[in-house]
Design a protein around this motif. Structure first.
Motif, PDB file in Angstrom:
ATOM      1  N   VAL A   1       0.653  -1.047   0.259  1.00  0.00           N
ATOM      2  CA  VAL A   1      -0.032  -0.029  -0.076  1.00  0.00           C
ATOM      3  C   VAL A   1       0.801   1.179  -0.156  1.00  0.00           C
ATOM      4  O   VAL A   1       0.503   2.183  -0.550  1.00  0.00           O
ATOM      5  CB  VAL A   1      -0.815   0.033   1.240  1.00  0.00           C
ATOM      6  N   ALA A   2       2.114   1.177   0.803  1.00  0.00           N
ATOM      7  CA  ALA A   2       2.874   2.305   0.836  1.00  0.00           C
ATOM      8  C   ALA A   2       3.595   2.658  -0.500  1.00  0.00           C
ATOM      9  O   ALA A   2       3.566   3.777  -0.966  1.00  0.00           O
ATOM     10  CB  ALA A   2       3.732   2.070   1.977  1.00  0.00           C
ATOM     11  N   LEU A   3       3.819   1.508  -1.182  1.00  0.00           N
ATOM     12  CA  LEU A   3       4.516   1.559  -2.533  1.00  0.00           C
ATOM     13  C   LEU A   3       3.601   2.242  -3.523  1.00  0.00           C
ATOM     14  O   LEU A   3       3.998   3.120  -4.252  1.00  0.00           O
ATOM     15  CB  LEU A   3       5.092   0.233  -2.862  1.00  0.00           C
ATOM     16  N   LEU A   4       2.168   1.813  -3.629  1.00  0.00           N
ATOM     17  CA  LEU A   4       1.380   2.215  -4.493  1.00  0.00           C
ATOM     18  C   LEU A   4       1.049   3.806  -4.226  1.00  0.00           C
ATOM     19  O   LEU A   4       1.173   4.693  -5.148  1.00  0.00           O
ATOM     20  CB  LEU A   4       0.007   1.561  -4.115  1.00  0.00           C
ATOM     21  N   LEU A   5       0.945   4.064  -2.900  1.00  0.00           N
ATOM     22  CA  LEU A   5       0.547   5.589  -2.680  1.00  0.00           C
ATOM     23  C   LEU A   5       2.039   6.463  -3.150  1.00  0.00           C
ATOM     24  O   LEU A   5       1.748   7.470  -3.464  1.00  0.00           O
ATOM     25  CB  LEU A   5       0.676   5.732  -1.170  1.00  0.00           C
ATOM     26  N   ALA A   6       3.019   6.005  -2.854  1.00  0.00           N
ATOM     27  CA  ALA A   6       4.359   6.635  -3.355  1.00  0.00           C
ATOM     28  C   ALA A   6       4.315   6.582  -4.881  1.00  0.00           C
ATOM     29  O   ALA A   6       4.774   7.811  -5.494  1.00  0.00           O
ATOM     30  CB  ALA A   6       5.441   5.695  -2.934  1.00  0.00           C
ATOM     31  N   ALA A   7       3.965   5.770  -5.494  1.00  0.00           N
ATOM     32  CA  ALA A   7       3.717   5.767  -7.028  1.00  0.00           C
ATOM     33  C   ALA A   7       2.622   6.668  -7.377  1.00  0.00           C
ATOM     34  O   ALA A   7       3.081   7.537  -8.452  1.00  0.00           O
ATOM     35  CB  ALA A   7       3.582   4.396  -7.516  1.00  0.00           C
ATOM     36  N   VAL A   8       1.683   6.929  -6.762  1.00  0.00           N
ATOM     37  CA  VAL A   8       0.771   7.815  -7.170  1.00  0.00           C
ATOM     38  C   VAL A   8       1.111   9.160  -7.100  1.00  0.00           C
ATOM     39  O   VAL A   8       1.032   9.924  -7.617  1.00  0.00           O
ATOM     40  CB  VAL A   8      -0.655   7.570  -6.163  1.00  0.00           C
ATOM     41  N   VAL A   9       1.715   9.258  -5.830  1.00  0.00           N
ATOM     42  CA  VAL A   9       2.272  10.691  -5.709  1.00  0.00           C
ATOM     43  C   VAL A   9       3.505  11.126  -6.421  1.00  0.00           C
ATOM     44  O   VAL A   9       3.419  12.293  -6.994  1.00  0.00           O
ATOM     45  CB  VAL A   9       2.941  10.860  -4.162  1.00  0.00           C
TER      46      VAL A   9
END
Length: 254
Positions: free
Chosen positions: A11-19
């Motif tokens: 989840v943290a990696l996905l959020l980082a990718a979105v940002v």
């Protein structure tokens, strides 16, 4: 506990990718609503109403709808026939070399979008529904051929093997042993792709491939928003009717 920790990491990696994506693309949603942007959008949307419902224009929309349906239906039919033939090769029924070549061809056909195929076909066959039909057939053949091949690979070999041991030829063993088990799945895939091709046939008109899409492109280019609204409503009604018909046929044949 370990799975929860792994889920949090993902989840943290996905959020980082979105940002990172927002930062890389420099998306500024504030500018969308700043100034008179909302007023301009409202003014443009209001210009589509009321739709043009004159008899002559509705008659043209009806013919355009029939043309779009014909483009999608013929394109899907040609794709299903080509996909069925290529799926036999892609499933390894005629050797490893044929399997590799067929899979390469199917990947090439479906990796090129319909709009690109349509642009190429317009150059080759000229403006009109023929180019749209060929574009849909080429791309959809790649999609259906791959799906058909996977269905053949997952089909149980028992009936075909029993027929072969009883003395049946390879064609008869396939027609009576394998085909009945995958035919319903093939039909379901074909109907689903027909639904998609209805929508895509309307879009292909923007590159001169005929149908409602071409009417929509012309009306928007000439700033005839009421006429464009009528075409958009016709597209919506046609897609809803085809979706309902396709869903009913899949339930009946599935």
């Amino acid at each position: 506990m370990k799975r929860q920790f792994e889920a949090l990491i993902w989840v943290a990696l996905l959020l980082a990718a979105v940002v990172a994506s927002f930062s890389w693309l420099k998306l500024d949603f504030v500018a969308l609503f700043a100034g008179d942007g909302l007023q301009q959008m409202h003014s443009y949307a209001a210009s589509f109403f009321p739709p043009d419902t004159s008899t002559n224009w509705l008659r043209q929309i009806f013919h355009g709808s029939l043309e779009t349906l014909a483009i999608s239906a013929i394109g899907t039919l040609l794709a299903a026939l080509a996909g069925a033939a290529l799926s036999l090769l892609a499933a390894g029924r005629l050797g490893t070399v044929a399997k590799l070549l067929a899979r390469l061809l199917l990947n090439a056909l479906r990796s090129i979008p319909e709009l690109v195929w349509a642009a190429l076909m317009v150059l080759a066959a000229g403006l009109g529904p023929f180019a749209g039909t060929l574009a849909l057939a080429l791309h959809t053949a790649g999609v259906l051929g791959r799906l058909f091949a996977e269905a053949l690979e997952n089909a149980p070999p028992g009936p075909t093997r029993a027929l072969r041991e009883a003395g049946a030829g390879p064609v008869a063993a396939f027609c009576y042993g394998t085909l009945p088990g995958v035919l319903a799945q093939w039909l379901s895939y074909t109907l689903y792709r027909w639904e998609n091709n209805i929508r895509m046939a309307a879009v292909l008109g923007f590159v001169g491939a005929g149908g409602l899409g071409q009417m929509l492109y012309v009306t928007l280019s000439l700033f005839q928003q009421p006429r464009a609204a009528s075409v958009i409503l016709a597209m919506l009604v046609m897609v809803l009717l085809v979706d309902a018909l396709s869903a009913w046929l899949r339930r009946r044949w599935g």
